[in-house]
Motif scaffolding. Structure first.
Motif, PDB file in Angstrom:
ATOM      1  N   MET A  82     -31.773   3.622  65.703  1.00 36.93           N
ATOM      2  CA  MET A  82     -31.128   3.525  64.555  1.00 36.93           C
ATOM      3  C   MET A  82     -29.766   4.227  64.799  1.00 36.93           C
ATOM      4  SD  MET A  82     -31.126   3.119  61.339  1.00 36.93           S
ATOM      5  CE  MET A  82     -32.824   3.048  60.769  1.00 36.93           C
ATOM      6  N   THR A  83     -29.454   5.088  65.783  1.00 45.14           N
ATOM      7  CA  THR A  83     -27.950   5.700  65.793  1.00 45.14           C
ATOM      8  C   THR A  83     -27.248   4.479  66.270  1.00 45.14           C
ATOM      9  OG1 THR A  83     -29.018   7.805  66.255  1.00 45.14           O
ATOM     10  CG2 THR A  83     -26.846   7.337  67.109  1.00 45.14           C
ATOM     11  N   ALA A  84     -27.865   3.747  67.321  1.00 49.48           N
ATOM     12  CA  ALA A  84     -27.079   2.700  68.029  1.00 49.48           C
ATOM     13  C   ALA A  84     -26.654   1.587  66.940  1.00 49.48           C
ATOM     14  CB  ALA A  84     -27.819   2.029  68.997  1.00 49.48           C
ATOM     15  N   ILE A  85     -27.790   1.308  66.010  1.00 54.31           N
ATOM     16  CA  ILE A  85     -27.304   0.183  65.069  1.00 54.31           C
ATOM     17  C   ILE A  85     -26.430   0.843  63.843  1.00 54.31           C
ATOM     18  CG2 ILE A  85     -28.516  -0.776  62.916  1.00 54.31           C
ATOM     19  CD1 ILE A  85     -31.042  -1.199  64.430  1.00 54.31           C
ATOM     20  N   MET A  86     -26.532   2.052  63.623  1.00 56.90           N
ATOM     21  CA  MET A  86     -25.545   2.907  62.594  1.00 56.90           C
ATOM     22  C   MET A  86     -24.047   2.779  63.427  1.00 56.90           C
ATOM     23  SD  MET A  86     -26.853   3.281  60.012  1.00 56.90           S
ATOM     24  CE  MET A  86     -25.704   4.581  59.088  1.00 56.90           C
ATOM     25  N   MET A  87     -23.938   3.144  64.624  1.00 52.47           N
ATOM     26  CA  MET A  87     -22.649   3.160  65.374  1.00 52.47           C
ATOM     27  C   MET A  87     -22.104   1.617  65.310  1.00 52.47           C
ATOM     28  SD  MET A  87     -21.913   6.041  66.229  1.00 52.47           S
ATOM     29  CE  MET A  87     -20.831   6.189  67.858  1.00 52.47           C
ATOM     30  N   TYR A  88     -22.924   0.509  65.668  1.00 51.54           N
ATOM     31  CA  TYR A  88     -22.332  -0.602  65.665  1.00 51.54           C
ATOM     32  C   TYR A  88     -21.691  -0.982  64.119  1.00 51.54           C
ATOM     33  CZ  TYR A  88     -22.529  -5.861  65.610  1.00 51.54           C
ATOM     34  OH  TYR A  88     -22.286  -6.960  65.535  1.00 51.54           O
ATOM     35  N   MET A  89     -22.762  -0.680  63.298  1.00 50.06           N
ATOM     36  CA  MET A  89     -22.146  -1.231  62.054  1.00 50.06           C
ATOM     37  C   MET A  89     -21.099  -0.350  61.407  1.00 50.06           C
ATOM     38  SD  MET A  89     -24.088  -3.521  61.220  1.00 50.06           S
ATOM     39  CE  MET A  89     -24.695  -3.869  59.507  1.00 50.06           C
ATOM     40  N   SER A  90     -20.890   0.895  61.933  1.00 51.46           N
ATOM     41  CA  SER A  90     -19.499   1.566  61.350  1.00 51.46           C
ATOM     42  C   SER A  90     -18.263   0.907  62.004  1.00 51.46           C
ATOM     43  CB  SER A  90     -19.767   2.824  62.076  1.00 51.46           C
ATOM     44  OG  SER A  90     -19.560   3.208  63.474  1.00 51.46           O
ATOM     45  N   GLY A  91     -18.345  -0.068  63.025  1.00 55.27           N
ATOM     46  CA  GLY A  91     -17.140  -0.740  63.530  1.00 55.27           C
ATOM     47  C   GLY A  91     -16.202   0.235  64.288  1.00 55.27           C
ATOM     48  N   ASN A  92     -15.231  -0.280  64.606  1.00 57.54           N
ATOM     49  CA  ASN A  92     -14.091   0.342  65.500  1.00 57.54           C
ATOM     50  C   ASN A  92     -12.855   0.743  65.015  1.00 57.54           C
ATOM     51  OD1 ASN A  92     -12.848  -1.940  65.149  1.00 57.54           O
ATOM     52  ND2 ASN A  92     -12.876  -2.684  67.525  1.00 57.54           N
ATOM     53  N   SER A  93     -12.723   0.899  63.513  1.00 60.19           N
ATOM     54  CA  SER A  93     -11.558   1.163  62.745  1.00 60.19           C
ATOM     55  C   SER A  93     -11.879   2.668  62.525  1.00 60.19           C
ATOM     56  CB  SER A  93     -11.529   0.351  61.477  1.00 60.19           C
ATOM     57  OG  SER A  93     -12.553   0.753  60.580  1.00 60.19           O
ATOM     58  N   LEU A  94     -10.897   3.572  62.322  1.00 58.69           N
ATOM     59  CA  LEU A  94     -10.952   4.997  61.928  1.00 58.69           C
ATOM     60  C   LEU A  94     -11.093   5.181  60.495  1.00 58.69           C
ATOM     61  CD1 LEU A  94     -10.807   7.499  63.346  1.00 58.69           C
ATOM     62  CD2 LEU A  94      -8.381   7.537  62.974  1.00 58.69           C
ATOM     63  N   GLN A  95     -12.527   5.366  60.327  1.00 60.86           N
ATOM     64  CA  GLN A  95     -12.867   5.640  58.777  1.00 60.86           C
ATOM     65  C   GLN A  95     -13.771   7.014  58.870  1.00 60.86           C
ATOM     66  OE1 GLN A  95     -14.859   2.374  57.704  1.00 60.86           O
ATOM     67  NE2 GLN A  95     -13.261   1.024  57.678  1.00 60.86           N
ATOM     68  N   ILE A  96     -13.915   7.590  57.568  1.00 59.71           N
ATOM     69  CA  ILE A  96     -14.706   8.856  57.586  1.00 59.71           C
ATOM     70  C   ILE A  96     -16.124   8.689  57.980  1.00 59.71           C
ATOM     71  CG2 ILE A  96     -15.373   8.476  55.156  1.00 59.71           C
ATOM     72  CD1 ILE A  96     -14.696  11.898  57.117  1.00 59.71           C
ATOM     73  N   PHE A  97     -16.571   7.398  57.850  1.00 57.43           N
ATOM     74  CA  PHE A  97     -17.936   7.151  58.240  1.00 57.43           C
ATOM     75  C   PHE A  97     -18.190   7.051  59.616  1.00 57.43           C
ATOM     76  CE2 PHE A  97     -21.592   4.140  58.843  1.00 57.43           C
ATOM     77  CZ  PHE A  97     -22.693   4.941  58.273  1.00 57.43           C
ATOM     78  N   SER A  98     -17.159   6.358  60.486  1.00 53.69           N
ATOM     79  CA  SER A  98     -17.061   6.211  61.934  1.00 53.69           C
ATOM     80  C   SER A  98     -16.972   7.744  62.503  1.00 53.69           C
ATOM     81  CB  SER A  98     -16.332   5.238  62.274  1.00 53.69           C
ATOM     82  OG  SER A  98     -15.055   5.732  61.837  1.00 53.69           O
ATOM     83  N   ILE A  99     -16.075   8.613  61.641  1.00 48.08           N
ATOM     84  CA  ILE A  99     -16.162   9.873  62.430  1.00 48.08           C
ATOM     85  C   ILE A  99     -17.314  10.697  62.275  1.00 48.08           C
ATOM     86  CG2 ILE A  99     -14.655  12.101  62.055  1.00 48.08           C
ATOM     87  CD1 ILE A  99     -12.407  10.219  61.350  1.00 48.08           C
ATOM     88  N   MET A 100     -17.924  10.526  60.985  1.00 47.08           N
ATOM     89  CA  MET A 100     -19.079  11.384  61.028  1.00 47.08           C
ATOM     90  C   MET A 100     -20.137  10.821  62.121  1.00 47.08           C
ATOM     91  SD  MET A 100     -19.335  11.878  56.778  1.00 47.08           S
ATOM     92  CE  MET A 100     -20.685  10.733  56.505  1.00 47.08           C
ATOM     93  N   MET A 101     -20.217   9.550  62.284  1.00 46.77           N
ATOM     94  CA  MET A 101     -21.194   9.019  63.101  1.00 46.77           C
ATOM     95  C   MET A 101     -21.258   9.832  64.617  1.00 46.77           C
ATOM     96  SD  MET A 101     -23.725   7.384  61.664  1.00 46.77           S
ATOM     97  CE  MET A 101     -24.444   6.498  63.278  1.00 46.77           C
ATOM     98  N   VAL A 102     -20.024   9.623  64.986  1.00 46.34           N
ATOM     99  CA  VAL A 102     -19.693   9.973  66.276  1.00 46.34           C
ATOM    100  C   VAL A 102     -19.881  11.320  66.463  1.00 46.34           C
ATOM    101  CG1 VAL A 102     -17.724  10.341  67.919  1.00 46.34           C
ATOM    102  CG2 VAL A 102     -17.974   8.274  66.879  1.00 46.34           C
ATOM    103  N   PHE A 103     -19.362  12.268  65.370  1.00 43.75           N
ATOM    104  CA  PHE A 103     -19.666  13.765  65.422  1.00 43.75           C
ATOM    105  C   PHE A 103     -21.427  14.052  65.606  1.00 43.75           C
ATOM    106  CE2 PHE A 103     -20.866  17.412  62.678  1.00 43.75           C
ATOM    107  CZ  PHE A 103     -20.417  18.488  63.507  1.00 43.75           C
ATOM    108  N   MET A 104     -22.085  13.113  64.617  1.00 46.20           N
ATOM    109  CA  MET A 104     -23.431  13.194  64.688  1.00 46.20           C
ATOM    110  C   MET A 104     -24.223  12.846  66.023  1.00 46.20           C
ATOM    111  SD  MET A 104     -24.592  14.432  61.719  1.00 46.20           S
ATOM    112  CE  MET A 104     -26.192  13.593  60.962  1.00 46.20           C
ATOM    113  N   ALA A 105     -23.539  12.066  66.506  1.00 50.55           N
ATOM    114  CA  ALA A 105     -24.097  11.478  67.807  1.00 50.55           C
ATOM    115  C   ALA A 105     -23.978  12.761  68.878  1.00 50.55           C
ATOM    116  CB  ALA A 105     -23.464  10.266  68.299  1.00 50.55           C
ATOM    117  N   PHE A 106     -22.649  13.167  68.933  1.00 51.79           N
ATOM    118  CA  PHE A 106     -22.690  14.490  69.712  1.00 51.79           C
ATOM    119  C   PHE A 106     -23.352  15.636  69.370  1.00 51.79           C
ATOM    120  CE2 PHE A 106     -19.062  11.848  71.014  1.00 51.79           C
ATOM    121  CZ  PHE A 106     -19.275  11.661  72.394  1.00 51.79           C
TER     122      PHE A 106
END
Length: 161
Positions: A82-106
Motif C-alpha cells: 500500500m505504501t508503494a502504491i501510494m508513493m507511485y500515485m503521488s508522482g514526482n512533483s513537489l506537493q503536500i501529499f507527496s511530502i506527507m507520503m515521504v514523511f510517513m514512509a520514514f
C-alpha cells in the motif's frame, strides 16, 4: 397484569412480553418454525451436547500468544504494498501529499522500532520470554529499507525517440 398506574405499560411489556399471537394463515418458511413450537429436534440435541469449554493449559496459552506475537511482528510487511502504491500515485512533483507520503514512509518504521516493547508486552509471560525475544528481533526488509544502499545497475536502457 398491568395494575400499577405509576409504572408505564411499556416497562411492564419489557418485563413480561405478550404471548405470541395465534398462527396466521401464512405458513412458516421452511426451516423456521414458529416461536410457539419451541426448539426443533436438531436444536434440542445440539443444546444437550453443548458442554462448557475447557480452559486452555499454560502451554497452549503460550503457543497462542507466540502465534499472535508473530502476526503482530509481521504486520508491517503487509503495509509495504500500500505504501508503494501510494508513493507511485503521488508522482514526482513537489506537493503536500507527496511530502506527507515521504514523511510517513520514514516516520512509521522509526516509531515501530521505538514502540517494540509496548507492542509485545501483552503477549509476554515468564515462560515464553526467550521466544518473545526472537519475535522482537525479527527484522524484515521494511524495518531497514531506509538505510539500504542503492544498487548500481549492470545495464542502462535508452528509450527511442
Amino acid at each position: 397484569m398491568y395494575t400499577n398506574p405509576e409504572v408505564p405499560k411499556w416497562v411492564v411489556d419489557l418485563e413480561f412480553p405478550p404471548a405470541p399471537k395465534s398462527k396466521s394463515s401464512i405458513p412458516d418458511p421452511p426451516g423456521y418454525p414458529s416461536q410457539s413450537t419451541g426448539l426443533t429436534k436438531k436444536q434440542a440435541s445440539k443444546e444437550a451436547k453443548t458442554q462448557p469449554r475447557k480452559q486452555p493449559s499454560p502451554e497452549e496459552m503460550d503457543t497462542l500468544k507466540l502465534k499472535k506475537a508473530w502476526e503482530v511482528a509481521l504486520a508491517p510487511v503487509k503495509n509495504l504494498p500500500m505504501t508503494a502504491i501510494m508513493m507511485y500515485m503521488s508522482g514526482n512533483s513537489l506537493q503536500i501529499f507527496s511530502i506527507m507520503m515521504v514523511f510517513m514512509a520514514f516516520k512509521n518504521p522509526i516509531v515501530g522500532i521505538l514502540s517494540t516493547n509496548q507492542a509485545f508486552e501483552r503477549f509476554e509471560s515468564d515462560s515464553n520470554r526467550g521466544q518473545m525475544l526472537q519475535v522482537k528481533l525479527a527484522t524484515t526488509r521494511s524495518d531497514w529499507l531506509a538505510w539500504e544502499a542503492h544498487r548500481e545497475p549492470l545495464e542502462h536502457a535508452v528509450s527511442a525517440l
